[in-house]
Scaffold this motif. Sequence first.
Motif, mmCIF file in Angstrom:
data_model
loop_
_atom_site.group_PDB
_atom_site.id
_atom_site.type_symbol
_atom_site.label_atom_id
_atom_site.label_comp_id
_atom_site.label_asym_id
_atom_site.label_seq_id
_atom_site.Cartn_x
_atom_site.Cartn_y
_atom_site.Cartn_z
ATOM 1 N N ARG A 150 39.351 40.516 42.294
ATOM 2 C CA ARG A 150 39.501 40.881 40.882
ATOM 3 C C ARG A 150 40.940 41.344 40.599
ATOM 4 O O ARG A 150 41.517 41.005 39.571
ATOM 5 C CB ARG A 150 38.486 41.952 40.508
ATOM 6 N N VAL A 151 41.526 42.100 41.530
ATOM 7 C CA VAL A 151 42.920 42.540 41.368
ATOM 8 C C VAL A 151 43.847 41.327 41.349
ATOM 9 O O VAL A 151 44.760 41.243 40.518
ATOM 10 C CB VAL A 151 43.327 43.534 42.484
ATOM 11 N N ALA A 152 43.623 40.381 42.254
ATOM 12 C CA ALA A 152 44.464 39.177 42.301
ATOM 13 C C ALA A 152 44.361 38.397 40.990
ATOM 14 O O ALA A 152 45.376 37.914 40.468
ATOM 15 C CB ALA A 152 44.069 38.300 43.480
ATOM 16 N N ILE A 153 43.170 38.279 40.445
ATOM 17 C CA ILE A 153 42.992 37.593 39.163
ATOM 18 C C ILE A 153 43.746 38.330 38.062
ATOM 19 O O ILE A 153 44.470 37.717 37.267
ATOM 20 C CB ILE A 153 41.490 37.443 38.820
ATOM 21 N N ASN A 154 43.612 39.650 38.007
ATOM 22 C CA ASN A 154 44.340 40.438 37.000
ATOM 23 C C ASN A 154 45.847 40.277 37.142
ATOM 24 O O ASN A 154 46.563 40.155 36.144
ATOM 25 C CB ASN A 154 43.956 41.922 37.099
ATOM 26 N N GLN A 155 46.340 40.278 38.372
ATOM 27 C CA GLN A 155 47.774 40.108 38.615
ATOM 28 C C GLN A 155 48.245 38.737 38.134
ATOM 29 O O GLN A 155 49.297 38.609 37.522
ATOM 30 C CB GLN A 155 48.092 40.254 40.112
ATOM 31 N N LEU A 156 47.479 37.721 38.424
ATOM 32 C CA LEU A 156 47.830 36.358 38.028
ATOM 33 C C LEU A 156 47.803 36.214 36.508
ATOM 34 O O LEU A 156 48.703 35.597 35.921
ATOM 35 C CB LEU A 156 46.876 35.378 38.693
ATOM 36 N N VAL A 157 46.823 36.799 35.860
ATOM 37 C CA VAL A 157 46.757 36.780 34.392
ATOM 38 C C VAL A 157 47.998 37.437 33.807
ATOM 39 O O VAL A 157 48.636 36.906 32.886
ATOM 40 C CB VAL A 157 45.472 37.469 33.885
ATOM 41 N N ARG A 164 55.321 32.517 30.355
ATOM 42 C CA ARG A 164 54.559 31.380 29.824
ATOM 43 C C ARG A 164 55.249 30.041 30.023
ATOM 44 O O ARG A 164 54.635 29.008 29.833
ATOM 45 C CB ARG A 164 54.284 31.599 28.339
ATOM 46 N N GLU A 165 56.479 30.051 30.397
ATOM 47 C CA GLU A 165 57.222 28.803 30.603
ATOM 48 C C GLU A 165 57.535 28.640 32.081
ATOM 49 O O GLU A 165 57.673 29.615 32.815
ATOM 50 C CB GLU A 165 58.532 28.818 29.799
#
Length: 193
Positions: A150-157, A164-165
Amino acid sequence: MGLTLSSAPAVEPVTATEAKAHNRIDTSADDTLIATYIAAAREHGEHMTRRAFITQTWVWKLDAFPLGGVMYMPLPPLQSVTSVQYVDANGATQTWSTDDYDVDTSSKPGRIVPVYNKSFPTTRNDTNAVTVTFVAGYGDATTDVPDQLRVAINQLVGHWYENREQVVTGTIVAQLPNVVETLFNLYSMPEAQ
């Protein structure tokens, strides 16, 4: 070996509210974008780890049952096996009786093993002669998924939200923090043979 997603996860392992709180995002204007990033981050993590994070149903097609008497299932953790079908020597599709095999959901990866004194059915020498439908993932709730994932997902988000580019002219672009790769690697499964 072919895997096809039959039923996608009903929820994501991280909510938009959690991702926004983790990344200190105060606006609701980008909620749809953040939800898209969450799904993409989960899919990226599942690909890297060769696991299913949240409950989902898959169809796995093989040309034959494996040699050695054990069928190691892809995408752990395995929750259940819905059905095992095969094309018999006469070309008819059969459903293997659940009385003839055990499903081990405790092992990682999960596995299907014929019960004592039984063996895998004989299949026709054909493409996709075996079809296994199974359910994989840690569970249906965000709290079922391990915190590191879950932390990895939050970091990636957060990284995708801020960058964004692909390339930003005139600035120094930092790579994705190693924490994402490190956390996903904690759960990485070896590649199937």
